[in-house]
Enzyme design. Structure first.
Site, PDB file in Angstrom:
ATOM      1  CB  SER A  18       8.138 -37.449 -13.226  1.00 46.08           C
ATOM      2  OG  SER A  18       7.637 -37.813 -14.516  1.00 46.08           O
ATOM      3  CE  LYS A  66       5.149 -34.070 -23.008  1.00 46.50           C
ATOM      4  NZ  LYS A  66       5.070 -35.410 -23.077  1.00 46.50           N
ATOM      5  CG  ASP A 102       6.945 -37.926 -24.449  1.00 48.70           C
ATOM      6  OD1 ASP A 102       7.034 -38.703 -23.479  1.00 48.70           O
ATOM      7  OD2 ASP A 102       6.514 -36.907 -24.648  1.00 48.70           O
ATOM      8  N   GLY A 126      -5.726 -36.375 -31.049  1.00 45.90           N
ATOM      9  CA  GLY A 126      -4.740 -35.407 -30.592  1.00 45.90           C
ATOM     10  C   GLY A 126      -4.021 -35.082 -31.209  1.00 45.90           C
ATOM     11  CB  ALA A 127      -2.744 -32.518 -33.239  1.00 48.66           C
ATOM     12  N   GLY A 128      -1.131 -32.369 -29.989  1.00 46.78           N
ATOM     13  CA  GLY A 128      -0.217 -31.853 -29.158  1.00 46.78           C
ATOM     14  C   GLY A 128       0.901 -32.252 -28.982  1.00 46.78           C
ATOM     15  N   GLY A 129       1.822 -31.816 -27.974  1.00 42.05           N
ATOM     16  CA  GLY A 129       3.166 -32.314 -28.054  1.00 42.05           C
ATOM     17  C   GLY A 129       3.362 -33.894 -28.100  1.00 42.05           C
ATOM     18  NE  ARG A 150     -10.161 -28.174 -28.401  1.00 45.27           N
ATOM     19  CZ  ARG A 150      -9.993 -27.730 -27.155  1.00 45.27           C
ATOM     20  NH1 ARG A 150     -10.803 -27.747 -26.313  1.00 45.27           N
ATOM     21  NH2 ARG A 150      -8.560 -27.501 -26.786  1.00 45.27           N
TER      22      ARG A 150
HETATM   23  P1  NDP Z   1      -1.004 -30.588 -25.022  1.00 41.74           P
HETATM   24  O1  NDP Z   1      -1.259 -29.757 -24.250  1.00 41.74           O
HETATM   25  O2  NDP Z   1       0.376 -30.529 -25.919  1.00 41.74           O
HETATM   26  O3  NDP Z   1      -2.056 -31.392 -26.094  1.00 41.74           O
HETATM   27  C1  NDP Z   1      -3.305 -31.550 -25.517  1.00 41.74           C
HETATM   28  C2  NDP Z   1      -4.081 -32.265 -26.589  1.00 41.74           C
HETATM   29  O4  NDP Z   1      -5.434 -32.373 -25.955  1.00 41.74           O
HETATM   30  C3  NDP Z   1      -4.378 -31.613 -27.928  1.00 41.74           C
HETATM   31  O5  NDP Z   1      -4.659 -32.394 -28.668  1.00 41.74           O
HETATM   32  C4  NDP Z   1      -5.864 -30.765 -27.378  1.00 41.74           C
HETATM   33  O6  NDP Z   1      -6.477 -30.375 -28.647  1.00 41.74           O
HETATM   34  C5  NDP Z   1      -6.426 -31.532 -26.739  1.00 41.74           C
HETATM   35  N1  NDP Z   1      -7.367 -31.107 -25.776  1.00 41.74           N
HETATM   36  C6  NDP Z   1      -7.253 -30.493 -24.656  1.00 41.74           C
HETATM   37  N2  NDP Z   1      -8.187 -30.104 -24.211  1.00 41.74           N
HETATM   38  C7  NDP Z   1      -9.436 -30.448 -25.023  1.00 41.74           C
HETATM   39  C8  NDP Z   1     -10.783 -30.305 -24.856  1.00 41.74           C
HETATM   40  N3  NDP Z   1     -11.392 -29.744 -24.031  1.00 41.74           N
HETATM   41  N4  NDP Z   1     -11.524 -30.727 -25.949  1.00 41.74           N
HETATM   42  C9  NDP Z   1     -10.899 -31.921 -26.772  1.00 41.74           C
HETATM   43  N5  NDP Z   1      -9.402 -31.674 -27.066  1.00 41.74           N
HETATM   44  C10 NDP Z   1      -8.762 -31.417 -25.931  1.00 41.74           C
HETATM   45  O7  NDP Z   1      -0.603 -31.917 -24.302  1.00 41.74           O
HETATM   46  P2  NDP Z   1       0.468 -33.183 -24.375  1.00 41.74           P
HETATM   47  O8  NDP Z   1       0.208 -33.773 -25.689  1.00 41.74           O
HETATM   48  O9  NDP Z   1       1.634 -32.959 -23.750  1.00 41.74           O
HETATM   49  O10 NDP Z   1      -0.275 -34.385 -23.367  1.00 41.74           O
HETATM   50  C11 NDP Z   1      -1.494 -35.114 -23.792  1.00 41.74           C
HETATM   51  C12 NDP Z   1      -1.998 -35.857 -22.957  1.00 41.74           C
HETATM   52  O11 NDP Z   1      -0.975 -37.374 -23.025  1.00 41.74           O
HETATM   53  C13 NDP Z   1      -2.188 -35.809 -21.514  1.00 41.74           C
HETATM   54  O12 NDP Z   1      -3.130 -36.421 -21.100  1.00 41.74           O
HETATM   55  C14 NDP Z   1      -0.676 -36.157 -20.955  1.00 41.74           C
HETATM   56  O13 NDP Z   1      -1.021 -36.474 -19.439  1.00 41.74           O
HETATM   57  C15 NDP Z   1      -0.430 -37.414 -21.683  1.00 41.74           C
HETATM   58  N6  NDP Z   1       0.904 -37.904 -21.845  1.00 41.74           N
HETATM   59  C16 NDP Z   1       1.452 -39.176 -21.148  1.00 41.74           C
HETATM   60  C17 NDP Z   1       2.712 -39.531 -21.558  1.00 41.74           C
HETATM   61  C18 NDP Z   1       3.154 -40.787 -20.889  1.00 41.74           C
HETATM   62  O14 NDP Z   1       4.128 -40.930 -20.816  1.00 41.74           O
HETATM   63  N7  NDP Z   1       2.282 -41.639 -20.593  1.00 41.74           N
HETATM   64  C19 NDP Z   1       3.636 -38.560 -22.048  1.00 41.74           C
HETATM   65  C20 NDP Z   1       2.968 -37.368 -22.467  1.00 41.74           C
HETATM   66  C21 NDP Z   1       1.782 -36.988 -22.525  1.00 41.74           C
HETATM   67  P3  NDP Z   1      -6.333 -28.830 -29.233  1.00 41.74           P
HETATM   68  O15 NDP Z   1      -4.911 -28.941 -29.986  1.00 41.74           O
HETATM   69  O16 NDP Z   1      -7.588 -28.634 -30.171  1.00 41.74           O
HETATM   70  O17 NDP Z   1      -6.328 -27.945 -28.022  1.00 41.74           O
END
Ligand code: NDP
Length: 282
Positions: A18, A66, A102, A126-129, A150
């Protein structure tokens, strides 16, 4: 006139393109501003937001903040409120407004791949931001989503926001192969494939992808284990670079009201990736 300051906050943040991308956009638009990467751990988030409020005109928010950033903001645009996550914050005279670009970034990638069609079957990992934004964009085109994370409770919370069109799969399920065979698209929105998790795939190694399945990995600038699986299976595949550029362009419009030079932003990302590769820091 003072220089406008912008930033991206996250943990890790060293991989972020960025700063290069937005520096190029500011230069192309003739705006006196600078954009920097700031490492902010979860424990530092509240204090960091205080400093950003005092000193910055706007900032991006990335992994893992996020969702956690929301309580520290004064106003949520519908894009951030509906998704439940913000990746872009505007500082309007000390009032912090959260947006989510996003969704638009991912929608643009779906359009480019001609996957923006109702009834598209998608497996989202995945289920994060960022997964929240991906699912929201998929709902907008009328796709049907299977969600695997997870932490299944987190996946269920995401599914509740998606009007019954998201099925949550149990983590560790044995019949994942059957799901993978029937979807049109697999999206990696986990951190698996990045940083200290660089060699981990979000799909078990014994799962086989069909050549008719498209694969989008939101991680950019590297051949992740998932993209390696997709390449071996002959799938159509892209990394997250174009989503990054498109969400960045939307952030830039929100902060400045100026249409950015997207080609310059994309070129800056490629140049920075090459630089990082040549010094082995990425
Ligand atoms: P969050 O921290 O909000 O979510 C992380 C996710 O990864 C969750 O689903 C989490 O699962 C999972 N995770 C983390 N560690 C582990 C592990 N050891 N084993 C299994 N699952 C795991 O992050 P974001 O959603 O913001 O980002 C996720 C990815 O997307 C990143 O790699 C980021 O770089 C990429 N991204 C790329 C963008 C782009 O413009 N290209 C924009 C936004 C993100 P759990 O809920 O079980 O912890």
């Amino acid at each position: 006139m003072s220089t406008d300051r912008f930033a991206v906050i996250g943990d890790p943040i060293e991989h972020s393109l960025s700063p290069a991308m937005h520096t190029a956009a500011l230069a192309a638009a003739g705006i006196d501003g600078n954009y920097e990467a700031v490492h902010v751990s979860p424990a530092q988030l509240q204090a960091a937001v205080g400093q950003l409020r005092r000193e910055y005109r706007g900032f991006n928010v990335t992994l893992p903040h996020k969702e956690a950033i929301l309580p520290f903001l004064d106003f949520l645009d519908p894009s951030a409120r509906d998704v439940g996550a913000a990746n872009t914050v505007v500082n309007a005279g000390g009032r912090l407004e959260g947006h989510n670009t996003d969704v638009g970034g991912f929608s643009a990638v779906l359009r480019q791949l001609q996957l923006d069609r109702p009834g598209l079957e998608v497996l989202v990992l995945g289920a994060g931001g960022s997964a929240r934004a991906v699912v929201h964009a998929l709902m907008l085109v009328g796709a049907r989503v299977s969600l695997l994370n997870r932490d299944s409770a987190r996946a269920r919370r995401l599914a509740e926001t998606a009007s019954g069109r998201v099925a949550v799969l149990p983590h560790g399920m044995e019949s994942l192969q059957a799901v993978v065979e029937q979807v049109d698209l697999v999206v990696n929105a986990t951190a698996l494939g990045l940083g200290h998790l660089a060699d981990r795939s979000p799909l078990p190694e014994d799962v086989r992808l069909s050549p008719f399945t498209a694969v989008i990995d939101l991680i950019y600038g590297r051949r992740t284990p998932l993209l390696a699986m997709a390449a071996a299976a002959g799938c159509q595949m892209v990394d997250g670079l174009e989503m990054l550029v498109q969400q960045g362009a939307e952030s830039f419009r929100i902060w400045t009201g100026v249409e950015p030079d997207i080609a310059a932003m994309r070129a800056a990302c490629f140049a920075r990736l090459e630089e990082l590769a040549s010094c082995s820091a990425f």
